[in-house]
Design a protein around this motif. Structure first.
Motif, PDB file in Angstrom:
ATOM      1  N   ASN A  15       1.119  -1.439   0.012  1.00 57.06           N
ATOM      2  CA  ASN A  15       0.053   0.272   0.226  1.00 57.06           C
ATOM      3  C   ASN A  15       0.771   1.370  -0.162  1.00 57.06           C
ATOM      4  O   ASN A  15       1.735   1.373   0.839  1.00 57.06           O
ATOM      5  N   ILE A  16       0.627   2.501  -0.777  1.00 58.30           N
ATOM      6  CA  ILE A  16       0.862   3.310  -0.970  1.00 58.30           C
ATOM      7  C   ILE A  16       0.647   4.248  -1.420  1.00 58.30           C
ATOM      8  O   ILE A  16      -0.624   4.649  -2.117  1.00 58.30           O
ATOM      9  N   PHE A  17       0.811   5.545  -0.061  1.00 59.07           N
ATOM     10  CA  PHE A  17      -0.267   6.742  -0.392  1.00 59.07           C
ATOM     11  C   PHE A  17       0.881   6.980  -1.110  1.00 59.07           C
ATOM     12  O   PHE A  17       1.652   7.979  -0.421  1.00 59.07           O
ATOM     13  N   PHE A  18       0.042   8.541  -2.517  1.00 56.63           N
ATOM     14  CA  PHE A  18       1.663   8.559  -2.967  1.00 56.63           C
ATOM     15  C   PHE A  18       0.918  10.598  -2.977  1.00 56.63           C
ATOM     16  O   PHE A  18      -0.101  10.572  -3.445  1.00 56.63           O
ATOM     17  N   ILE A  19       1.957  11.450  -2.445  1.00 56.37           N
ATOM     18  CA  ILE A  19       1.115  13.250  -1.756  1.00 56.37           C
ATOM     19  C   ILE A  19       2.294  13.809  -3.231  1.00 56.37           C
ATOM     20  O   ILE A  19       3.508  13.234  -3.248  1.00 56.37           O
ATOM     21  N   PRO A  20       2.224  14.837  -3.629  1.00 56.09           N
ATOM     22  CA  PRO A  20       0.547  15.694  -3.234  1.00 56.09           C
ATOM     23  C   PRO A  20       0.195  15.402  -4.817  1.00 56.09           C
ATOM     24  O   PRO A  20      -1.086  15.087  -4.947  1.00 56.09           O
ATOM     25  N   ASP A  21       0.738  14.478  -5.674  1.00 56.97           N
ATOM     26  CA  ASP A  21       0.344  15.194  -7.448  1.00 56.97           C
ATOM     27  C   ASP A  21      -0.462  13.677  -7.552  1.00 56.97           C
ATOM     28  O   ASP A  21       0.068  12.805  -7.519  1.00 56.97           O
ATOM     29  N   LYS A  22      -1.844  13.917  -7.964  1.00 55.66           N
ATOM     30  CA  LYS A  22      -2.411  12.834  -8.343  1.00 55.66           C
ATOM     31  C   LYS A  22      -2.171  12.228  -9.820  1.00 55.66           C
ATOM     32  O   LYS A  22      -2.531  11.005  -9.575  1.00 55.66           O
ATOM     33  N   ASN A  23      -1.857  13.023 -10.729  1.00 59.17           N
ATOM     34  CA  ASN A  23      -1.694  13.015 -12.021  1.00 59.17           C
ATOM     35  C   ASN A  23       0.090  11.922 -11.919  1.00 59.17           C
ATOM     36  O   ASN A  23      -0.143  11.035 -12.931  1.00 59.17           O
ATOM     37  N   LEU A  24       0.655  12.967 -11.590  1.00 58.78           N
ATOM     38  CA  LEU A  24       2.066  11.148 -11.231  1.00 58.78           C
ATOM     39  C   LEU A  24       1.403  10.548 -10.727  1.00 58.78           C
ATOM     40  O   LEU A  24       2.171   8.771 -10.810  1.00 58.78           O
ATOM     41  N   GLY A  25       1.197  10.667  -9.315  1.00 60.22           N
ATOM     42  CA  GLY A  25       0.635   9.196  -8.934  1.00 60.22           C
ATOM     43  C   GLY A  25      -0.145   7.819  -9.582  1.00 60.22           C
ATOM     44  O   GLY A  25      -0.126   6.988  -9.995  1.00 60.22           O
TER      45      GLY A  25
END
Ligand code: 13P
Ligand code: SF4
Length: 302
Positions: free
Chosen positions: A141-151
């Motif tokens: 599980n990875i919480f990717f912040i802040p960019d939704k698009n790069l995530g």
């Protein structure tokens, strides 16, 4: 080279300073830099330098990252109000809630973020190493912040992970629309479309290549094709055209300009290096924690 540029170079030598510049700053500033590059390259240069002063021609998170990585140095930023909007688009409380929900969570923080957000994260990434680093993590599980698009882009490339997205974005890249891509393709039908992963997913889906600023420049330089549509900030045109005088580069739309980056003028670089003002100061506790995330990035990106 103009008079002001010459004076900056003289001061830089006298004061044993290094100037790092991002590809998005105005071209007369890029011209006096010791190193120009994408965020990853510049953070490596900031860490390695043996100069006494680092002048960071870029937005504030870049100066902060240089200070975090090389704390002994005096790090100066030409305009402390030159900011990246996306750098603030995540919430520390939400990070804490996510950690409670998933026991094996890794918080992966795009370098375009404040020092406080980095301090709450397990590892930093840039657009050029995010896929490689996320692949190497043992966490599911990875919480990717802040960019939704790069995530989203990372999630497409690393489907074995559960990437939880945050709702941050870059206003410059988000503003490039599919309609504009189609229109510019019809005007330049032979052009390849090269975009940054901060663009929306319907734009990256149309692209011939997705990459960081340096990767876009390298791709266009290595390819035989003569025409390119570029979906990132317009500062990259300087290096693209310098390296490829016989090729043609077009922006996808007319709004590809980052207000923060364009605040970095030659005059401000001159005053900052002359007066040694606008020094980056970060609370020690924050700096130490943020350094762990940035050091881990440099280690995993190798
Ligand atoms: P790069 O790391 O690709 O240079 O990107 C930095 C940035 O701010 C993109 O908007
Ligand atoms: Fe931030 Fe977007 Fe500017 Fe890059 S282009 S520095 S992500 S606001």
């Amino acid at each position: 080279m103009n008079e002001l540029q010459k004076r900056i170079i003289e001061l830089k030598e006298k004061k044993h300073a290094v100037i790092l510049a991002h590809y998005y700053v105005p071209e007369d500033v890029q011209q006096i830099a010791d190193y120009i590059g994408d965020s990853y390259y510049l953070s490596e240069k900031a860490k390695e330098t043996d100069k006494d002063i680092i002048v960071f021609a870029g937005v504030s998170f870049m100066g902060e990252s240089a200070k975090i990585l090389n704390t002994e140095k005096k790090v100066l930023i030409p305009d402390p109000s030159a900011d990246c909007e996306m750098a603030h688009m995540a919430d520390v409380n939400k990070i804490h809630r996510m950690r409670e929900m998933y026991s094996d969570l890794a918080v992966v923080c795009y370098i375009n973020s404040t020092a406080e957000l980095k301090a709450e994260s397990d590892v930093c990434v840039t657009s050029s190493n995010a896929v490689k680093i996320v692949k190497k993590l043992s966490n599911k599980n990875i919480f990717f912040i802040p960019d939704k698009n790069l995530g989203t882009y990372v999630a497409q490339k690393v489907p074995e992970k559960n990437i939880i997205l945050n709702d941050g974005y870059c206003p410059v890249h988000r503003d490039i629309t599919l309609e504009e891509v189609k229109k510019s393709q019809s005007m330049h039908p032979k052009a390849l479309v090269l975009v940054h992963p901060e663009c929306e997913k319907e734009i990256t889906a149309e692209a011939d290549f997705i990459g960081s600023t340096s990767e876009i420049i390298s791709f266009a330089t290595e390819k035989e094709e003569k025409e390119y549509l570029i979906g990132t900030e317009d500062g990259v045109f300087y290096e693209l055209r310098k390296k490829n005088p016989n090729k043609r580069f077009y922006p996808i739309c007319s709004r590809q300009s980052c207000a923060g980056m364009k605040r970095i003028t030659l005059e401000k670089v001159y005053h900052c290096i002359k007066d040694e003002n606008n020094e980056v100061i970060i609370k020690e506790e924050t700096r130490k924690k943020a350094k762990e995330a940035l050091d881990r990035m440099l280690e995993l990106a190798k």
